[in-house]
Design an enzyme around this catalytic site. Structure first.
Site, PDB file in Angstrom:
ATOM      1  N   ASN A   9       0.876  -1.176   0.000  1.00 42.09           N
ATOM      2  CA  ASN A   9       0.000   0.000   0.000  1.00 42.09           C
ATOM      3  C   ASN A   9       0.911   1.224   0.000  1.00 42.09           C
ATOM      4  OD1 ASN A   9      -1.801   2.050   0.501  1.00 42.09           O
ATOM      5  ND2 ASN A   9      -2.226   1.459   2.620  1.00 42.09           N
ATOM      6  N   TRP A  10       1.020   1.856  -1.156  1.00 45.19           N
ATOM      7  CA  TRP A  10       1.961   2.977  -1.278  1.00 45.19           C
ATOM      8  C   TRP A  10       1.418   4.275  -0.688  1.00 45.19           C
ATOM      9  CZ3 TRP A  10       4.271   2.372  -6.948  1.00 45.19           C
ATOM     10  CH2 TRP A  10       5.095   1.244  -6.965  1.00 45.19           C
ATOM     11  N   LYS A  11       0.163   4.269  -0.305  1.00 45.82           N
ATOM     12  CA  LYS A  11      -0.464   5.476   0.291  1.00 45.82           C
ATOM     13  C   LYS A  11      -0.206   6.690  -0.588  1.00 45.82           C
ATOM     14  CE  LYS A  11       0.226   3.390   4.784  1.00 45.82           C
ATOM     15  NZ  LYS A  11       0.094   3.539   6.207  1.00 45.82           N
ATOM     16  N   HIS A  96      -9.456   0.836   5.014  1.00 44.08           N
ATOM     17  CA  HIS A  96      -8.152   1.041   5.662  1.00 44.08           C
ATOM     18  C   HIS A  96      -8.350   1.982   6.857  1.00 44.08           C
ATOM     19  CE1 HIS A  96      -4.052   2.381   6.383  1.00 44.08           C
ATOM     20  NE2 HIS A  96      -3.659   1.278   5.771  1.00 44.08           N
ATOM     21  N   GLU A  98      -6.786   4.422   7.895  1.00 50.03           N
ATOM     22  CA  GLU A  98      -6.631   5.859   7.599  1.00 50.03           C
ATOM     23  C   GLU A  98      -7.887   6.412   6.939  1.00 50.03           C
ATOM     24  OE1 GLU A  98      -2.893   5.458   5.547  1.00 50.03           O
ATOM     25  OE2 GLU A  98      -1.968   4.896   7.441  1.00 50.03           O
ATOM     26  N   GLU A 168      -5.304  -5.326  10.605  1.00 48.75           N
ATOM     27  CA  GLU A 168      -4.295  -4.286  10.787  1.00 48.75           C
ATOM     28  C   GLU A 168      -4.551  -3.554  12.104  1.00 48.75           C
ATOM     29  OE1 GLU A 168      -2.376  -3.026   6.856  1.00 48.75           O
ATOM     30  OE2 GLU A 168      -4.137  -1.774   7.134  1.00 48.75           O
ATOM     31  N   GLY A 174       2.450   1.968  10.707  1.00 45.37           N
ATOM     32  CA  GLY A 174       3.376   3.086  10.553  1.00 45.37           C
ATOM     33  C   GLY A 174       4.083   3.488  11.835  1.00 45.37           C
ATOM     34  N   SER A 213       3.544  -2.468  10.293  1.00 41.59           N
ATOM     35  CA  SER A 213       5.006  -2.458  10.448  1.00 41.59           C
ATOM     36  C   SER A 213       5.677  -3.790  10.096  1.00 41.59           C
ATOM     37  CB  SER A 213       5.393  -2.001  11.857  1.00 41.59           C
ATOM     38  OG  SER A 213       4.911  -0.681  12.085  1.00 41.59           O
ATOM     39  N   GLY A 234       2.815  -1.243   4.301  1.00 38.78           N
ATOM     40  CA  GLY A 234       2.869   0.185   3.999  1.00 38.78           C
ATOM     41  C   GLY A 234       4.302   0.617   3.734  1.00 38.78           C
ATOM     42  N   GLY A 235       4.943   1.187   4.749  1.00 39.78           N
ATOM     43  CA  GLY A 235       6.276   1.773   4.611  1.00 39.78           C
ATOM     44  C   GLY A 235       7.286   0.895   3.887  1.00 39.78           C
TER      45      GLY A 235
END
Ligand code: PEP
Length: 251
Positions: A9-11, A96, A98, A168, A174, A213, A234-235
């Site tokens: 997930n590149w956000k 998600h 966010e 999640e 993150g 993470s 993510g990251g």
């Protein structure tokens, strides 16, 4: 056997050049021994470029970070499932944390988006997860149940067929704080048993990803657990080397 999924997930990240380098880096690092289904979910504006870069390569599938519950009309800023499908996007992340917290998508919104994705033949990745406060007050299962029931009560357990769930924990997204393999397995098992009570076949088949993470160092332990069928990343999906380590951890 459920195939492991490693979904990036590149956000809200990337430039024309950086996404090009990143996709080529991942593409070049994959080989025929890799077992995971690899998915990348870029920002919508980069999808065309990425799909073009992948036009001669089937080893990476493209996902969207969200989709509208409606097909067309006055919904400024949204993307419809029909549009995503027209461009060969195959997966859609829905709910998600966010989207839930920053953009106020509630359980019902998420359920409607989930249904639109299903109805269009795309594969939803339905995200669920508790906050730290909810975990510390022993509410994890209550929250996960509520988020799943929003879909199941409205559209039936059959709507989970050919769907993916991502557990999640919000406190792990993150933050660099990962759930231990045991903590994650406990919730994944809870989710699978909950579905099994309604439909054993769907429960056995559904892929449940862990997100929060995940990195090259902890992926193997997590993916080794019985009910963990891969990760939503993510990251670490923004660095080709690290993302490849996670993909290789599924081998
Ligand atoms: C995510 O955003 O879905 C996620 C899991 O992020 P991170 O891997 O950075 O925690």
């Amino acid at each position: 056997m459920r195939q492991t999924i490693v979904a990036g997930n590149w956000k809200l990240n990337g430039t024309r050049d950086s996404v090009k380098n990143l996709i080529n880096g991942i593409k070049n690092g994959l080989d025929n021994n890799d077992k995971a289904c690899v998915i990348i979910s870029p920002v919508a504006i980069h999808m065309g470029l990425i799909l073009k870069l992948l036009s001669d390569f089937s080893g990476i599938k493209v996902g969207s970070q969200n989709a509208c519950a409606n097909d067309s009309g006055a919904y400024t800023g949204e993307l419809s499932c029909a549009m995503l499908q027209e461009y060969n996007v195959e997966y859609v992340i829905v709910g998600h944390s966010e989207r839930r917290s920053l953009f106020k998508e509630n359980d019902d919104d998420v359920a409607n988006r989930f249904k639109a994705v299903k109805d269009s033949g795309l594969i939803p990745i339905l995200c669920v997860g508790e906050t730290l406060e909810e975990r510390e007050s022993d509410q994890t299962e209550v929250i996960i149940s509520r988020q799943l029931d929003a879909v199941i009560d409205k559209f039936g357990v059959d709507s989970l067929q050919n769907s993916v769930i991502a557990y999640e924990p919000v406190w792990a997204i993150g933050t660099g704080k990962t759930a231990t393999g045991e903590q994650a397995q406990e919730v994944h098992n809870f989710i699978r048993q909950k579905i099994a009570k309604l439909n054993q076949v769907i429960s056995d088949k559904i892929q449940i990803l862990y997100g929060g993470s995940v990195n090259g160092g902890n992926a193997k332990e997590l993916f080794g657990k019985n009910d963990i069928d891969g990760g939503l990343i993510g990251g670490a999906s923004l660095k080709a080397d690290e993302f490849l380590k996670i993909i290789k951890a599924a081998n």
